[in-house]
Design a protein around this motif. Structure first.
Motif, short mmCIF file in Angstrom:
data_model
loop_
_atom_site.label_atom_id
_atom_site.label_comp_id
_atom_site.label_asym_id
_atom_site.label_seq_id
_atom_site.Cartn_x
_atom_site.Cartn_y
_atom_site.Cartn_z
N ALA A 1 49.84 32.01 46.49
CA ALA A 1 50.08 32.28 45.33
C ALA A 1 50.87 34.44 44.33
CB ALA A 1 49.15 31.87 43.91
N GLN A 2 51.38 34.29 43.46
CA GLN A 2 51.26 35.44 43.48
C GLN A 2 50.14 35.48 41.63
OE1 GLN A 2 55.33 35.24 42.77
NE2 GLN A 2 55.33 36.53 44.20
N ARG A 3 49.84 35.02 40.72
CA ARG A 3 49.37 34.50 39.77
C ARG A 3 48.72 33.33 40.59
NH1 ARG A 3 51.26 33.79 34.97
NH2 ARG A 3 52.47 32.57 35.42
N VAL A 4 46.82 33.07 39.39
CA VAL A 4 46.40 32.26 39.71
C VAL A 4 45.48 31.91 38.21
CG1 VAL A 4 44.34 34.27 39.66
CG2 VAL A 4 44.31 31.34 40.30
N ALA A 5 45.59 30.83 37.58
CA ALA A 5 45.24 30.53 36.07
C ALA A 5 43.80 29.01 37.09
CB ALA A 5 46.21 29.72 35.56
N VAL A 6 42.93 29.40 35.93
CA VAL A 6 41.28 28.69 36.59
C VAL A 6 40.90 28.35 35.31
CG1 VAL A 6 38.93 28.95 37.25
CG2 VAL A 6 40.79 30.97 38.33
N MET A 7 40.94 27.01 35.82
CA MET A 7 40.89 26.37 34.20
C MET A 7 39.36 25.46 34.54
SD MET A 7 43.56 23.00 33.81
CE MET A 7 42.87 22.63 32.17
N GLU A 8 38.30 24.73 33.30
CA GLU A 8 37.10 24.45 33.69
C GLU A 8 36.95 23.66 32.59
OE1 GLU A 8 32.46 25.64 33.81
OE2 GLU A 8 33.33 27.68 32.89
N HIS A 9 36.51 22.08 32.13
CA HIS A 9 36.47 21.54 31.32
C HIS A 9 38.33 21.26 30.43
CE1 HIS A 9 32.85 20.83 32.73
NE2 HIS A 9 32.29 22.66 31.98
N GLY A 10 39.18 21.46 31.24
CA GLY A 10 40.33 20.99 30.63
C GLY A 10 40.73 22.94 30.03
N ALA B 1 46.80 38.60 38.31
CA ALA B 1 47.33 38.10 39.47
C ALA B 1 45.89 37.84 40.65
CB ALA B 1 47.91 40.16 39.40
N VAL B 2 47.03 37.38 41.99
CA VAL B 2 45.48 36.96 42.86
C VAL B 2 44.94 38.11 42.69
CG1 VAL B 2 45.45 35.98 45.16
CG2 VAL B 2 46.58 34.77 43.91
N GLU B 3 45.26 39.41 43.12
CA GLU B 3 43.95 40.28 43.89
C GLU B 3 43.15 40.87 42.91
OE1 GLU B 3 47.96 39.96 43.90
OE2 GLU B 3 48.50 40.25 45.88
N GLN B 4 43.62 40.96 41.72
CA GLN B 4 43.06 41.11 40.33
C GLN B 4 41.81 40.39 40.60
OE1 GLN B 4 45.27 41.44 36.33
NE2 GLN B 4 43.11 41.00 35.69
N VAL B 5 42.20 39.29 39.95
CA VAL B 5 41.14 37.72 39.25
C VAL B 5 40.37 38.12 41.07
CG1 VAL B 5 40.87 35.24 39.77
CG2 VAL B 5 42.36 36.93 38.40
N PHE B 6 40.38 37.64 41.94
CA PHE B 6 40.19 37.47 43.78
C PHE B 6 39.25 38.38 44.03
CE2 PHE B 6 40.86 34.41 46.10
CZ PHE B 6 41.91 33.08 45.47
N GLU B 7 39.01 39.85 43.72
CA GLU B 7 38.90 41.53 43.57
C GLU B 7 37.54 41.54 42.83
OE1 GLU B 7 41.29 44.39 44.66
OE2 GLU B 7 42.18 43.69 46.35
N ALA B 8 38.02 40.79 41.18
CA ALA B 8 37.43 41.27 40.18
C ALA B 8 37.38 40.49 39.26
CB ALA B 8 38.17 42.68 39.73
N PRO B 9 36.34 39.08 39.66
CA PRO B 9 36.70 37.83 38.85
C PRO B 9 35.56 38.54 37.22
CG PRO B 9 35.25 37.78 40.43
CD PRO B 9 36.12 39.26 40.51
N ARG B 10 36.58 38.21 35.87
CA ARG B 10 36.19 37.87 35.11
C ARG B 10 35.07 36.85 34.39
NH1 ARG B 10 40.91 39.62 33.67
NH2 ARG B 10 41.49 37.97 32.00
N HIS B 11 35.32 36.81 34.81
CA HIS B 11 34.46 34.85 33.70
C HIS B 11 33.25 34.26 34.46
CE1 HIS B 11 33.76 31.09 32.02
NE2 HIS B 11 34.28 31.20 31.08
N ARG C 1 31.49 32.43 40.13
CA ARG C 1 30.58 30.96 40.85
C ARG C 1 31.34 30.29 41.73
NH1 ARG C 1 29.26 28.67 36.85
NH2 ARG C 1 30.49 26.59 36.49
N LEU C 2 33.38 29.85 41.49
CA LEU C 2 33.83 29.31 43.10
C LEU C 2 33.99 30.46 44.06
CD1 LEU C 2 37.09 28.30 40.70
CD2 LEU C 2 35.15 27.03 41.67
N LEU C 3 34.42 32.05 43.71
CA LEU C 3 34.84 32.39 44.51
C LEU C 3 33.26 32.18 45.57
CD1 LEU C 3 36.73 35.46 42.76
CD2 LEU C 3 38.20 33.37 44.20
#
Length: 545
Positions: A234-243, A250-260, A265-267
């Motif tokens: 993927a190029q971008r990622v969207a994370v869902m929780e309870h709908g 961007a994938v690199e951004q979320v994987f390297e520095a997840p904010r939520h 916890r997923l990573l």
């Protein structure tokens, strides 16, 4: 894997989105499945939608095709500028398959059991492209070959039940790609695939996207719990929780520095090795020697009227499982893993060899003894939907074995036991009166595990038990299985294409290729220094992820 082609930000801003969800809300009665989701996908873009089972990922994708029954959908779904919610059902049928295609999570329930794989792929091509039946069949064979199915000219004549789980998934992918759609909704497209075929499918999707970039710019919405796949595809990622969408980027951004916190916890969820050494005096529970399994095949042409051929699915297999031990079985789809497992259970006739449970041949069990044997040998199947009765409540499904094998239990005691085992696999007691179709794929798999565990068997055969689970639930289930094994000294036969899971769970591993065992031994030793070229190939594909 090859380098992933990137789109410039200027290109993305110049054109309107191919798919645009604006404040999407999906409810089933009083239950809110998707709440206020806003997401845009550009032409030629690859976006991954991740989250735990039941988070609303699949519901979001199905709402795009308007395939949700008894659902109330509000907000806006625009495809190429047109509002899909305002279109007639006839107009939607014209879009499905040709403009927007979907790879479903469970191929056995999505494929028609009455038609061959070739007929089903060809029908899609004929309806949408208007080519001749012979041309459509040629394209069907070519598509099967591109998705990695061996002998596509032969497999095109196979029915869904004649293919392995991984082969059915590849056939579903071939069908979805048959008309070169502009948007591909891929709901767990590699769930049932081994690591080598998984890499091939990712390369195939990237190749098709490159082929189409100059013509139509196929975009992909990937729904998956495989974070390694997201990272590579993927190029971008969207994370869902309870709908709800809790994080995008961007994938690199979320994987390297997840904010939520949920993304963090997923990573952080990866299988942890919690294997306890098997005692030297532990008795052998299950022992198989020189086991061979044959299937009859129809001979081609006129010879099929006078006889049949023979296909050897398992060739002289020797395996054993001791008390408290986990035997891992790995290999590509169609290598004979599941067939061997069914033979070990006594559910598949063997052509040669002998299988013993606690020192007694399976063939010698009769009547009540055979019924008692079934309670000591349980199985969790790969496809949780087809293995659960759609007409029974969860309470009855999980408690059915208790009713048969523990008739002395009162209804109250049986319900308490069912609730306890459901709680152990992460299912709330409110599930008792619900039906399988009301649960996500991962939730159904946990219910299938509960059904097998409720009898506290001596040997448990697990056929891809975590393939439908997201990483956090997978970790919980693996921890649960390890704890139950240590508590009750269970013997496990663990079939999986996920070598990371086998590395976390197994004491010993068996590597199968084309029906034969090519290597066996201590899992840590084989993973560190594999001796067979095929084992090295599997491990390399897993590491390349």
């Amino acid at each position: 894997m090859s380098a992933i082609p990137q789109r410039s930000s200027q290109d993305a801003m110049a054109a309107p989105p191919l798919l645009e969800l604006d404040h999407l809300r999906v409810t089933f009665g009083d239950t809110v499945a998707v709440n206020d989701v806003t997401l845009a996908i550009q032409r030629g873009e690859r976006v991954a939608l991740v989250g735990e089972s039941g988070s609303g990922k699949s519901v979001t994708a199905l709402s795009v095709l308007r395939l949700l029954a008894d659902a109330q959908v509000s907000g806006s779904i625009r495809f190429d500028g047109e509002d899909l919610l305002a279109k007639s059902e006839r107009a939607m049928r014209g879009l499905r398959g040709s403009e927007i295609a979907m790879i479903f999570q469970e191929p056995m329930t999505a494929l028609n059991p009455l038609y061959t794989i070739g007929d089903q792929i060809s029908e899609t091509i004929v309806v949408h492209d208007g080519v001749s039946a012979s041309e459509a069949r040629k394209r069907a064979v070519a598509l099967l070959a591109r998705t990695g199915i061996a002998e596509p000219g032969k497999r095109v004549n196979s029915y869904p039940h004649q293919l392995s789980g991984g082969q059915r998934q590849r056939a579903m992918i071939a069908m979805a790609l048959a008309c070169r759609p502009r948007l591909l909704l891929a709901d767990e497209p590699t769930t049932a695939l081994d690591v080598t075929i998984r890499a091939q499918i990712v390369e195939l999707l990237l190749e098709l996207q490159r082929d189409e970039a100059q013509k139509r710019g196929m975009a992909v919405l990937l729904i998956t719990h495989d974070l390694n796949l997201v990272r590579h595809f993927a190029q971008r990622v969207a994370v869902m929780e309870h709908g709800v969408l809790v994080e995008t980027g961007a994938v690199e951004q979320v994987f390297e520095a997840p904010r939520h916190p949920y993304t963090q916890r997923l990573l952080a969820s990866r299988p942890q090795r919690t294997v306890v050494p098997v005692l030297p005096i532990a008795p052998v529970l299950l022992d198989a020697r020189d086991v061979c399994v044959d299937f009859r095949t129809k001979l081609p042409g006129w010879r099929g009227w006078f006889g049949s051929g023979r296909f050897r699915a398992v060739e002289q297999a020797n395996v054993s499982v001791r008390q408290g031990e986990t035997l891992g079985i790995v290999g590509e789809s169609g290598s004979g893993k599941s067939t061997l497992a069914m033979a070990l259970l006594g559910l598949q006739r063997t052509a040669h060899g002998e299988i013993e449970f606690q020192g007694r041949a399976l063939a010698s069990y009769r009547g009540a003894e055979k019924t008692a044997l079934r309670s000591n040998m349980q199985v969790v199947f790969q496809d949780p939907f087809s293995s659960l009765s759609p007409r029974q409540t969860i309470e009855r499904i999980v408690g059915e074995g208790l009713a048969l094998h523990r008739p002395q239990m009162t209804p109250e005691a049986r319900r308490d036991k069912v609730m306890a085992v459901l709680r152990e696999v992460g299912i709330d007691r409110t599930a008792l009166y619900r039906y399988p179709h009301e649960f996500s794929g991962g939730q159904r798999q946990r219910i299938a595990i509960a059904r097998a565990l409720v009898l506290e068997p001596r040997v448990l055969i697990l056929d891809e038990p975590t393939s439908a689970l997201d990483v956090s639930i997978q970790q919980q289930v693996l921890k649960l299985l390890a704890g139950l094994q240590q508590k009750y000294n269970l013997g496990f036969v663990f079939i999986s294409h996920d070598l990371e899971v086998i590395g976390a769970m197994a004491h010993r591993v068996v590597v199968m290729q084309n029906g034969s065992i090519v290597e066996t031994g201590d899992v840590e030793k084989i993973f560190a220094t594999p001796s067979h070229p095929y084992t090295r190939k599997l491990l390399k594909a897993a590491l390349d992820r």
